[in-house]
Design an enzyme around this catalytic site. Sequence first.
Site, PDB file in Angstrom:
ATOM      1  N   HIS A   1      43.376  40.700  41.618  1.00  0.00           N
ATOM      2  CA  HIS A   1      42.620  41.170  40.047  1.00  0.00           C
ATOM      3  C   HIS A   1      41.627  41.468  40.049  1.00  0.00           C
ATOM      4  O   HIS A   1      41.380  42.627  39.946  1.00  0.00           O
ATOM      5  CB  HIS A   1      43.861  40.664  39.156  1.00  0.00           C
ATOM      6  CG  HIS A   1      45.570  41.091  38.923  1.00  0.00           C
ATOM      7  ND1 HIS A   1      46.526  40.389  39.683  1.00  0.00           N
ATOM      8  CD2 HIS A   1      45.904  41.766  37.563  1.00  0.00           C
ATOM      9  CE1 HIS A   1      47.091  40.255  39.427  1.00  0.00           C
ATOM     10  NE2 HIS A   1      46.756  41.243  38.092  1.00  0.00           N
TER      11      HIS A   1
ATOM     12  N   HIS B   1      43.829  31.567  38.147  1.00  0.00           N
ATOM     13  CA  HIS B   1      42.547  31.594  38.622  1.00  0.00           C
ATOM     14  C   HIS B   1      41.768  30.771  38.304  1.00  0.00           C
ATOM     15  O   HIS B   1      41.449  30.412  37.524  1.00  0.00           O
ATOM     16  CB  HIS B   1      41.531  32.777  39.290  1.00  0.00           C
ATOM     17  CG  HIS B   1      42.438  33.524  39.928  1.00  0.00           C
ATOM     18  ND1 HIS B   1      43.002  33.002  41.862  1.00  0.00           N
ATOM     19  CD2 HIS B   1      43.641  34.999  39.947  1.00  0.00           C
ATOM     20  CE1 HIS B   1      44.073  34.958  41.735  1.00  0.00           C
ATOM     21  NE2 HIS B   1      44.491  35.224  41.194  1.00  0.00           N
TER      22      HIS B   1
END
Length: 198
Positions: free
Chosen positions: A119, A163
């Site tokens: 992303h 993340h």
Amino acid sequence: MATTAIATATTTPPVLHQLISLDTSLSQSLHTRFNPFIPGHLLLLLEYSADFRLFFPVSLSLYFAPFRRSFAIPFIAGLLIDLLFIGLVKSIFRRSRPHYNPNMIPAVSVDHFSFPSGHASRVFFIAAFASFFAVFESTSWFLLFVWTWALLTSVSRVFLGRHFVLDVLAGACLGVLEALFVFRFLRLSIVAVSFHKI
């Protein structure tokens, strides 16, 4: 069994092991402190807005706007390069996603590897590419919006517990480098081919 454990422990250099531990602690701290205060629907909106399954078909539609093909072709190619490159790097490093958010809530299902953030690479590719392209156009308000979106989306990856901080930083750097590569080489190639046809 003990031999295997010792071999595994010695494969990671001490400095790298300390960096990973620090990254994990920092990421977990950010996730724990900020996630409860940020509306879940906002984090989901940021996640979906940069999801490849949604973003690529929208980007592909740019190809059918003839006056934007010089932008659309390298842009779409860059998104595909990003997808392939991130997948390759993830398969090499195979870093597991954060253990403190095993259910990945509130998030959509994705692959199991964390480094680097796809992303983050995607949104920073888009922001950087838009900036390079805007050298020829006056779109400062649009660039401000795109860079803000890229930054918020990347930070939200850590807040969601999807993340680690280093995943996001690496993804952002890769996205900018991919945009530079695509803009410098693919765009110039396409312009040269179009000029040659005339």
